[in-house]
Scaffold this active site. Structure first.
Site, PDB file in Angstrom:
ATOM      1  N   ARG A  47      60.011  44.426  66.286  1.00  0.00           N
ATOM      2  CA  ARG A  47      60.659  44.909  65.047  1.00  0.00           C
ATOM      3  C   ARG A  47      59.801  45.992  64.402  1.00  0.00           C
ATOM      4  O   ARG A  47      60.303  46.983  63.888  1.00  0.00           O
ATOM      5  CB  ARG A  47      60.899  43.741  64.076  1.00  0.00           C
ATOM      6  N   LYS A 137      66.661  47.616  46.171  1.00  0.00           N
ATOM      7  CA  LYS A 137      68.089  47.517  46.485  1.00  0.00           C
ATOM      8  C   LYS A 137      68.574  46.086  46.360  1.00  0.00           C
ATOM      9  O   LYS A 137      67.853  45.146  46.741  1.00  0.00           O
ATOM     10  CB  LYS A 137      68.337  48.010  47.910  1.00  0.00           C
ATOM     11  N   GLU A 178      74.153  48.221  44.511  1.00  0.00           N
ATOM     12  CA  GLU A 178      75.038  48.321  45.677  1.00  0.00           C
ATOM     13  C   GLU A 178      76.149  47.264  45.646  1.00  0.00           C
ATOM     14  O   GLU A 178      75.941  46.139  46.098  1.00  0.00           O
ATOM     15  CB  GLU A 178      74.246  48.166  46.984  1.00  0.00           C
ATOM     16  N   LYS A 220      75.048  52.764  44.938  1.00  0.00           N
ATOM     17  CA  LYS A 220      75.271  52.815  46.393  1.00  0.00           C
ATOM     18  C   LYS A 220      76.601  52.136  46.690  1.00  0.00           C
ATOM     19  O   LYS A 220      76.643  50.923  46.943  1.00  0.00           O
ATOM     20  CB  LYS A 220      74.118  52.108  47.114  1.00  0.00           C
TER      21      LYS A 220
HETATM   22  P1  13P Z   1      75.066  50.436  56.460  1.00  0.00           P
HETATM   23  O1  13P Z   1      74.987  51.929  56.227  1.00  0.00           O
HETATM   24  O2  13P Z   1      74.866  50.034  57.887  1.00  0.00           O
HETATM   25  O3  13P Z   1      76.287  49.847  55.822  1.00  0.00           O
HETATM   26  O4  13P Z   1      73.811  49.817  55.715  1.00  0.00           O
HETATM   27  C1  13P Z   1      73.538  50.233  54.442  1.00  0.00           C
HETATM   28  C2  13P Z   1      72.993  49.107  53.685  1.00  0.00           C
HETATM   29  O5  13P Z   1      71.902  49.192  53.167  1.00  0.00           O
HETATM   30  C3  13P Z   1      73.805  47.888  53.544  1.00  0.00           C
HETATM   31  O6  13P Z   1      73.247  47.061  52.571  1.00  0.00           O
END
Ligand code: 13P
Length: 343
Positions: A47, A137, A178, A220
């Protein structure tokens, strides 16, 4: 520099000049699934190598302004012993951190989820700031079916996003808020617009109630697109028009930037959508860029395939996608750019 100035400086660095964010914050089970799908064993080392491939890509900082890390990664060192956070900073990429602990079944409506992670968050944010993170986030997940989402699901998730954002601003970390309305399902683009509008309305209500400084956050969201299994797939220009219409209605002009998630769109389509949004003849008060996970990583993962001798090929594939999305963030992408990938 005041705390407010620091937050605003971080935001400007994240969204200026056609740059965007690499989301590389998959949890261990999620990244394991992606690696295992290509018969790559998932260990702490593999990873680390996978993430280092992105972070150390020569020139990545031309298009990538920030990278969202997972708890394991922010504590790891590169293969040569440098903390991965330093590898990023040397490239001019700001480290960020995922701080929610996942979407869990919602009591009373167990087919829906509420994102958890508020307990102890103040202490964790302080630690992450000390480790070098300057933004965070939190992802809320909203599913569309004929009966869902419920207003309970929308409201509890919005409330949690508000709690999280307030704690981030207190800690000197820019909150990336988000609320993801999933593209899974057979729903139409109109239904996606309706649900996303309700969700954004509830989210900004919660942010307002909890006195979030809108100038010191990033949103987001998902784009407004047809459900993945909807027989009628909206065109690129329909997606751009519907997305900007929805965001103009629900996202205050004080928010400095919108950085889209890719959500399962193919890599090239996610770029085309972003470019179409940025070339639309409609005023947009915010900077519009990307914070893609799969749409930036997938081609590089395929090119690398876990093989040392293909590490550079993985980096070239990542550089190319970052460059295309950087162009799209400025509305300067064209299909011709796809042909310029290094071989
Ligand atoms: P994706 O662009 O693969 O949707 O991932 C963005 C992300 O941070 C999801 O939480």
């Amino acid at each position: 520099m005041t705390a407010a100035q620091e937050l605003e400086r971080t935001i400007q660095a994240l969204i200026t000049g056609g740059k965007g964010i690499l989301a590389a914050d998959e949890t261990v089970p999620t990244v394991t699934k992606r690696l295992n799908a290509l018969q790559i064993e998932s260990t702490a080392d593999s990873r680390r190598t996978y993430r280092e491939m992105f972070f150390a890509t020569p020139g990545a900082g031309e298009f990538i302004s920030g990278a969202i890390l997972y708890d394991e990664t922010i504590r790891q060192n590169s293969s040569s012993g440098t903390p991965l956070v330093e590898v990023l900073m040397k490239q001019g990429i700001i480290p960020g951190i995922k701080v929610d602990i996942g979407a869990k079944a919602l009591a009373g409506s167990p087919e829906e989820t509420v994102t958890e992670g508020l307990d102890g968050l103040r202490g964790r944010l302080k630690e992450y700031y000390g480790l070098g993170a300057r933004f965070a986030k939190w992802r809320a997940v909203i599913r569309i079916t004929e009966q869902f989402p419920s207003s309970t699901c929308i409201n509890v998730n919005a409330h949690a996003l508000g709690r999280y954002a307030a704690l981030c601003q207190e800690a000197g970390l820019v909150p990336i808020v988000e609320p993801e309305v999933l593209m899974d399902g057979g729903h139409t683009i109109e239904r996606c617009a309706e649900v996303t509008g309700c969700v954004l309305h509830a989210v900004f209500n919660a942010l307002y109630d909890q006195q979030i400084v809108l100038e010191q956050m990033l949103l987001k969201p998902n784009m407004i697109i047809s459900g993945m299994s909807c027989p009628k797939q909206a065109s690129v220009s329909e997606v751009a028009t519907a997305t900007v219409r929805c965001l103009r209605r629900y996202v205050p002009a004080a928010v400095p930037g919108i950085v889209f998630l890719s959500g399962g769109q193919s890599d090239v389509l996610a770029t085309r959508h972003l470019n179409a949004i940025n070339t639309l003849d409609t005023p947009r008060p915010w900077v519009v860029s990307f914070s893609y996970g799969r749409a930036l990583q997938d081609p590089a993962l395929l090119a690398w395939h876990g093989k040392t001798e293909q590490f550079k090929a993985g980096q070239q594939a990542f550089y190319h996608r970052a460059k295309c999305n950087g162009a799209a963030a400025l509305g300067r992408y064209s299909e011709a750019l796809e042909g310029t990938a290094a071989q």
